[in-house]
Scaffold this motif. Structure first.
Motif, short mmCIF file in Angstrom:
data_model
loop_
_atom_site.label_atom_id
_atom_site.label_comp_id
_atom_site.label_asym_id
_atom_site.label_seq_id
_atom_site.Cartn_x
_atom_site.Cartn_y
_atom_site.Cartn_z
N SER A 24 0.82 -1.21 0.00
CA SER A 24 0.00 0.00 0.00
C SER A 24 0.85 1.26 0.00
O SER A 24 2.01 1.25 0.42
CB SER A 24 -0.93 0.01 1.22
N ASP A 25 0.24 2.39 -0.43
CA ASP A 25 0.92 3.67 -0.46
C ASP A 25 0.35 4.62 0.59
O ASP A 25 0.98 4.87 1.61
CB ASP A 25 0.80 4.30 -1.85
N GLN A 27 -5.56 2.61 -6.90
CA GLN A 27 -5.56 1.79 -5.70
C GLN A 27 -6.90 1.90 -4.97
O GLN A 27 -7.40 3.01 -4.76
CB GLN A 27 -4.42 2.23 -4.78
N ASN A 70 6.94 11.21 1.54
CA ASN A 70 7.22 9.82 1.21
C ASN A 70 7.17 8.99 2.48
O ASN A 70 7.55 9.45 3.58
CB ASN A 70 8.60 9.69 0.56
N ASN A 71 6.72 7.75 2.36
CA ASN A 71 6.58 6.90 3.53
C ASN A 71 7.86 6.80 4.35
O ASN A 71 7.84 6.81 5.59
CB ASN A 71 6.14 5.49 3.12
N ARG A 121 -4.66 -2.97 -6.42
CA ARG A 121 -3.94 -1.93 -7.15
C ARG A 121 -3.65 -2.37 -8.58
O ARG A 121 -3.35 -3.54 -8.83
CB ARG A 121 -2.63 -1.60 -6.44
#
Length: 531
Positions: free
Chosen positions: A157-158, A401, A179-180, A379
């Motif tokens: 996942s994003d 997604q 960003n993660n 996704r």
């Protein structure tokens, strides 16, 4: 709160143990050291007024931020070392001044429990600076080991997490726009990856020993201190003046060891994984102050303790309960669709939720209820050949997604909420749809992008149009608009003079996720020098 060992001590001891254990073979291999990193300046300007503060905030700066990240890669024989440090510093904008003034007015005794809102957003200690410090080595031909402070990512996942739950996240600086890897909170882990080529796969397992990481390294931060990304209408309301974080709760003790195991494999051209994870709930859960004087006030009719009596008997404790997660991922390329398809499933038995008092100023403060929950992500990633149509210099990556949370034994009468203090009754299915597209022009020196997401269950959404300019190998300039829309359901400040209002807001039972951030439209500019 239990006394924690210093994180740095744990990492250094781990590294020293590795060094001694590998001394016999350290003479083989290369010896090298390399440095890199970036210097980044960011500003964010409001495009509309913020309802909590006096005056019109349109055009004011909500953020003025400078970040310096330093990275070191070193090789000493068969040991590979990695260290990442980051210094974040902010300018105290007039908007943050206004929030601090509001907090002082509304806090007990007239003084804010948070002395400076900048403490939430910037680096104040060496432990805050050192984000990652680990060492890699191999045991034989099959086992790769990584020990130390690191990030371990599971899942596909994003924007929303299904299996990526090993770490907490810091949502206080810019919510989920980074960003993660920038807002995920690293932890001290023993991380093992075992190659099983006979079965065309590998086994990944990790252990996070309890007692090494600091309390502030655990769980996700949601700006409960009242800063710029606490949901409306709570800007300037320091909930930690009326609540505590309980890190020793019997169902959520941060000294407990967490761990996980994951099998990654291929069945023909299809990749898949199975995983089990013992971790902490990604969102804090409110354990209400059942013996306090609050029941009957603010429209609250009842409060029930969760597991044990809250240590804070004004409003209650924030707890991160331990949960079990069983995961499955599948991904592969579809010739028919000319796309990569991915799916992720995470089953969480007895996931905790807050519930009750939907008609009050404190919805969700009724207590905690546990429900079996299935989180699903689907996704589609596809490269669009837009070169002739738009003039891009290569195919453009697009991703769609779908993210769904299903409460499997749902009962509407349970009055479950998404987050304590917001009264929209959580539905059986909460479904988000996101779309991402990246375009590349002039040999990737001009890169527009567009992200859009919507809540299919409750309405509202966000959009992030952006463009990045690349100057040589070192400079990056990015401009973006962070835009929100909602369906008109909001939790407003209570009537009255600003600063003297009811800090808990008006009673409501309809404000859901994207309603919380209406009025937060802003422009963000980022200038980065890489080195």
């Amino acid at each position: 709160m239990k006394k924690k060992n210093n994180m740095m001590v744990g990492a250094v001891l781990a590294g020293a143990g590795l060094l001694m254990g590998s001394a016999a073979t350290a003479g083989e291999g290369d010896y090298s050291i390399n440095f890199g990193g970036y210097l980044r300046a960011q500003t964010a300007m409001f495009l509309e007024d913020q309802e909590e503060t006096e005056g019109d905030d349109t055009g004011d700066l909500g953020m003025a931020r400078m970040s310096l990240q330093l990275e070191m890669d070193a090789k000493t024989g068969n040991l590979a070392w990695k260290a990442i440090g980051r210094i974040d510093k902010e300018h105290q904008t007039s908007y943050l001044d206004d929030l601090e003034d509001m907090t002082r007015v509304q806090s007990p005794g007239g003084s804010a429990t948070t002395e400076d809102y900048l403490d939430q957003f910037q680096t104040d200690s060496f432990e805050d600076f050192l984000r990652e410090f680990y060492v890699d080595f191999s045991l034989g031909d099959r086992v790769d080991v990584r020990l130390g402070r690191q990030q371990l990512v599971w899942g596909e996942s994003d924007f929303f997490q299904a299996m990526d739950l090993i770490h907490g996240y810091d949502y206080r600086k810019r919510l989920f726009f980074e960003n993660n890897e920038d807002w995920r909170k690293p932890l001290t882990l023993a991380n093992f990856n075992i190659d099983v080529s006979e079965l065309d796969g590998s086994l990944n397992l990790f252990v996070r020993p309890g007692g090494i990481d600091r309390d502030e390294d655990m769980g996700s931060n949601f700006n409960l201190e009242g800063g710029r990304w606490i949901p409306h209408p709570y800007r300037g309301v320091d909930f930690t003046a009326f609540t505590d974080y309980n890190t020793d709760h019997k169902d959520g003790d941060w000294d407990d060891t967490t761990y996980g195991i994951r099998w990654n494999g291929f069945a023909g051209s299809v990749g898949y994984s199975f995983a089990y994870l013992k971790t902490f709930n990604p969102q804090p859960i409110m354990n209400p102050a059942a013996n306090s004087v609050v029941p009957g006030l603010f429209g609250v009719t009842s409060m029930q303790s969760y597991g044990e009596l809250a240590t804070n008997q004004v409003l209650g404790d924030w707890v991160f309960p331990e949960i079990d997660v069983f995961g499955l991922t599948v991904n592969g390329y579809s010739v028919t669709l000319d796309s990569t398809l991915s799916a992720e499933f995470a089953f969480i038995p007895d996931k905790p939720y807050n519930f009750g008092n939907l008609q009050s100023s404190l919805p969700g403060w009724g207590g905690v209820i546990e429900k079996d929950t299935l989180v699903t992500m689907l996704r589609l990633d596809k490269e669009l050949r837009l070169m002739d149509w738009l003039g891009t210099n290569r195919p453009s990556l697009s991703s769609i997604q779908l993210f769904d949370t299903w409460i499997m034994d749902y009962d509407k009468d349970d009055e479950i909420v998404e987050f304590a203090s917001f009264g929209a009754r959580k539905k059986e299915h909460t479904t988000y749809l996101t779309l991402f597209t990246l375009l590349n022009f002039k040999r990737d020196t001009i890169n527009p992008s567009f992200v859009i997401g919507t809540d299919l269950s409750n309405g509202g959404g966000f959009a992030i149009p952006a463009i990045e300019f690349v100057f040589g190998d070192d400079w990056r300039l990015k401009a973006e608009a962070d835009l929100w829309w909602n369906d008109g359901d909001k939790k407003h400040v209570a009537p009255g003079e600003v600063g003297l209002r009811n800090p808990l807001g008006t009673s409501e039972n309809s404000a859901s996720l994207f309603d919380w951030f209406s009025d937060d439209n802003q422009l963000v500019f980022s200038l980065t020098r890489q080195f």
